[in-house]
Design a protein around this motif. Structure first.
Motif, short mmCIF file in Angstrom:
data_model
loop_
_atom_site.label_atom_id
_atom_site.label_comp_id
_atom_site.label_asym_id
_atom_site.label_seq_id
_atom_site.Cartn_x
_atom_site.Cartn_y
_atom_site.Cartn_z
N ASP A 50 39.41 40.49 36.38
CA ASP A 50 40.13 41.77 36.48
C ASP A 50 39.39 42.73 37.42
O ASP A 50 40.01 43.38 38.25
CB ASP A 50 40.28 42.42 35.10
CG ASP A 50 41.35 41.72 34.27
OD1 ASP A 50 42.19 41.00 34.87
OD2 ASP A 50 41.35 41.86 33.03
N GLY B 269 33.75 36.28 32.68
CA GLY B 269 35.04 35.78 32.23
C GLY B 269 36.18 36.61 32.80
O GLY B 269 36.15 37.02 33.95
N VAL B 270 37.17 36.88 31.96
CA VAL B 270 38.37 37.56 32.47
C VAL B 270 38.04 38.99 32.92
O VAL B 270 38.68 39.54 33.81
CB VAL B 270 39.50 37.53 31.42
CG1 VAL B 270 39.19 38.41 30.23
CG2 VAL B 270 40.82 37.95 32.06
N ARG B 271 37.01 39.57 32.34
CA ARG B 271 36.57 40.89 32.77
C ARG B 271 36.15 40.86 34.24
O ARG B 271 36.41 41.79 35.00
CB ARG B 271 35.39 41.32 31.89
CG ARG B 271 35.14 42.79 31.81
CD ARG B 271 34.58 43.19 30.43
NE ARG B 271 33.37 42.50 30.06
CZ ARG B 271 32.14 42.97 30.26
NH1 ARG B 271 31.95 44.14 30.81
NH2 ARG B 271 31.08 42.29 29.86
#
Lengths: 361, 304, 109
Positions: B270, B265-267
């Protein structure tokens, strides 16, 4: 009376025992839990009980990896249900989520770390054709192209053949009931739909708490093939512990089981969550459901079967009788779904196809 | 005790019996297998790895053996079992060692989902890591095999593991997989390289594995800082050309070559974006390995 | 940068009918910029998209409030989009269609 046949079940029943688990046993605990699809739930359990610092370094990475998968699962459910709602907007009436998707969207403890691959929804039977058409327009395709499978589902089952989204590859089961038309028990889906409650801020619905427990029990003891039996039992245990904190829940549970013709699955649910996971059930509730128990001899047989069938399907839990028990439970689950004059041809067909599949490899 | 401290006889005997515990970087694998091809491969190509008869904890329980049932009598095959369960279909018996390698790749990728994993080779010099992501056939393994025979340290030829917490590259040195013509090319380029018995007629053609050069197994606990992302492309008789790659395009390349970007996901976003931020990104086309060595040496010099 | 589909689909008709579009609610967008390249991560779908100035500008408009194709076309900075009003409108219609297909936006009811 508790019979913790696996290390995994023992830890789920009494999380604090994890303090005394040796590194050798962690090896086994991870393998059993992984096979039972419970590894990320084990991680959540450990965190919820403030036991994270008892996890030895070699084991930690496996829990971290499982947690990443569970978090992905949770995000997928949020997105899939959003997409389903969009596809069914104005088509299917209220969309009621079942099982894991409902637990996730309600934020129930049972959803923490739960791994599952498909979303289940319940729609009124008279809307199911429209729902199917609309889903197909939005990219969901039936996974069964075989004419026999199509007919089998549409004629006898309580759901459409599973659908897969062409781009996202996610699987959706659209139900109009929680048991097949041919099953020996006959819950009325209209009652489930009537009692369903909105899930705040989503536009989606979930069955009322008692119905979620009953559906989980029905799925495990009257419908499923027990491949992830212990995981389903952990679901039930978690739901009972969570909803059971409210006193009215228990009387409502018994009342709904009677209304929906689901006393037998409720009996099994309470018996085996207690037997495997030490769930606490109020005494008067236990007395109430006792009338739904099978006769003594049959009950002893069911214990013998479920003690094996509900353990992780891992070699460390297998005894000589395990294979036979699983086979007996497999046949039983089909007998409960269909009367024999339908069942035998169906099983024959399934087994013949399996052989064809095996030689074509 | 290292594999090289075992006689072949003892190793093969232990593998066929209770199994051995093979230490592969951060992972311990319990391996049981009575197939001589696998014991030979392990003895020759895993010589520098720690190997014991006992361990309290194993990350992976692995067994290779013939499938059960009728098939074993008419066609000689091998199955890879993970904790007694076969994740793949059987392969011909002569591919047993290749199957062990592929199976180990699967074990590691399936159970390291907390890290960002890219499909691609990764090598290190002076603490700086060069990532060579790319689909099969892009020539990354050949380039990687050449680099690690010319002073770069092997972190992995297949699997770039980026830790999402500190964005360092986790080494997983294992035998380097070479396919078809690459086998001769590397044998000629680095005559000192130790290459195992080729498995023929696999899905990927002929496959052979090269022993990791000395030192990289011992340094498997030394993480590298990502410095370069290079998309290699072998083009027959082309001159070596290194072209800067826009960061946005580099990010999309990293995403496309990731095993588990969607898991994180967003991890993952990033981590990938920070990774790209901190790297010089290039496309690289070449035809001669000597040219390629020169270009990479210049990259490494530029970082000092 | 945006994968503008050449094939039309059912929802073009909706778009032409003056429908208002908005970002799908409840899911975050994460951005990273390098020069004229904007990487956008959508927390719902988990997909990553690479947009240019025009793409990101249009997407941000639809994040703030529901808008029709004409409204978006009118507000887009002229410095990034060249062409006649009709060409710009056609471009925006296709952009919206692409955003819809990617699950970024949806029609407002």
């Amino acid at each position: 009376m508790m019979r913790a046949s696996s290390l995994t079940a023992r830890v789920f029943a009494h999380p604090e025992t994890i303090r005394s688990v040796t590194l050798e046993d962690w090896d086994l605990l991870i393998r059993q839990s992984r096979r039972a699809l419970l590894l990320a739930q084990l991680d959540a359990l450990i965190h919820d009980h403030g036991l994270a610092d008892t996890v030895p370094e070699p084991a930690r990475k496996h829990l971290d990896s499982a947690r990443a998968l569970a978090e992905q699962n949770e995000r997928i459910v949020h997105w899939e249900t959003n997409r389903i709602l969009r596809a069914l907007r104005g088509v299917a009436g209220p969309v009621v989520l079942l099982k894991g998707a409902a637990y996730t969207m309600l934020g129930l403890p049972a959803a923490r770390g739960r791994l599952f691959s498909d979303v289940d929804i319940l729609v009124p039977k008279d809307r199911i054709d429209a729902a199917e058409r609309s889903l197909m327009e939005h990219g969901w395709m039936s996974m069964h192209h075989d004419a026999y499978d199509q007919r089998y589902y549409r004629q006898w089952m309580h759901e459409l053949p599973p659908m897969r989204h062409v781009r996202r590859r996610t699987v959706l089961d659209v139900h109009h009931n929680i048991l097949p038309e041919t099953a020996s028990l006959h819950p009325d889906p209209a009652r489930l739909l009537e009692a369903a409650r909105p899930i705040d801020g989503t536009g989606l619905y979930a069955p009322e708490p008692a119905d979620m427990v009953l559906h989980s029990a029905t799925h495990l003891f009257h419908d499923g093939e027990l491949e992830h039996g212990l995981r389903d039992l952990v679901d039930l245990d978690s739901l009972l512990r969570h909803f059971g904190r409210e006193e009215q829940f228990w009387s409502r549970l018994v009342e709904r089981a009677e209304q929906l013709d689901l006393m037998r699955p409720l009996y099994y649910a309470l018996r085996y969550t207690h037997r495997f996971l030490d769930s606490v059930v109020p005494k008067d509730v236990r007395l109430c459901v006792r009338s739904a128990a099978p006769m003594t001899a049959a009950g002893a047989l069911m214990d013998a079967l479920f003690d094996r069938g509900l353990s992780p399907h891992h070699p460390s839990c297998d005894s000589r009788a395990t294979g036979i028990a699983r086979w007996a439970l497999y046949v039983r689950s089909h007998m409960l779904r269909m009367p024999p004059h339908l069942l035998v041809p169906h099983l024959v067909r399934k087994s013949i196809r399996r052989r064809k599949g095996a030689t074509a490899e | 005790m290292k594999v090289s401290d075992w006689s072949y006889r003892d190793l093969a005997g232990a593998m066929a019996g209770d199994g051995v515990f093979l230490h592969l970087g951060p992972f311990v694998t319990h391996l049981r297998c009575a197939i001589p091809l696998v014991a030979e491969g392990v003895h020759a190509l895993y010589a520098d790895y720690r190997c014991e008869r006992q361990a309290a904890f194993a990350d992976f329980r692995v067994r290779l053996g013939p499938p059960r049932g009728v098939r074993r009598w008419y066609r000689s095959q091998v199955l890879f079992y993970f904790d007694d369960w076969p994740p793949f279909k059987p392969l011909p018996y002569n591919q047993a060692f290749a199957m062990f390698e592929w199976g180990m790749n699967w074990c590691i990728t399936s159970h390291s989902q907390q890290h960002l994993m890219l499909h691609g080779a990764v090598v290190e010099k002076n603490g700086w890591g060069a990532m060579l992501p790319g689909p099969p056939g892009s020539g990354k393994s050949t380039l990687c095999a050449a680099l690690v025979n010319r002073g770069w340290r092997l972190l992995s030829d297949e699997l770039t593991v980026v830790r999402t917490d500190d964005l360092l590259l986790q080494p997983l040195p294992r035998p380097v997989s070479l396919k078809n013509r690459s086998i001769e090319i590397i044998a000629e380029f680095a005559p000192e390289a130790k290459i195992g018995t080729p498995a023929r007629d696999t899905d990927k053609g002929t496959v052979a594995h090269m022993k990791p050069p000395p030192g990289c197994v011992e340094q498997a606990d030394q993480l590298a800082t990502p410095a370069w992302l290079v998309l290699p492309k072998y083009i027959g008789s082309a001159p070596p050309v290194l072209t800067p790659l826009a960061k946005g395009d580099a990010l999309m390349q990293a995403v496309d070559n990731a095993f588990n970007y969607s898991v994180l996901g967003v991890r993952g976003f990033d981590a990938a974006a920070q990774l790209i931020d901190g790297c010089d990104c290039y496309r690289f086309s070449y035809s001669s390995l000597d040219d390629a060595m020169r270009v990479f040496a210049e990259l490494a010099d530029g970082s000092q | 940068m945006i994968d503008v589909p050449s094939r039309s689909d059912e929802r073009v008709a909706d778009a032409a009918a003056g429908e208002r579009w908005m970002l799908v609610g409840g899911f975050e967008l994460h951005e990273r910029r390098w020069d004229d390249q904007y990487a956008v991560f959508h927390a719902g779908s988990g997909d990553t998209h690479l947009l240019n100035h025009t793409g990101i500008e249009a997407l941000r408009m639809l994040q703030r409030q529901p808008m029709t194709i004409d409204e978006v076309a009118e507000k887009l900075s002229p410095q990034w989009v060249h062409g006649s009003a009709q060409e710009v409108r056609q471009f925006v219609a296709e952009l919206i269609q692409a955003f819809d297909r990617l699950g970024l936006i949806e029609p407002v009811t």
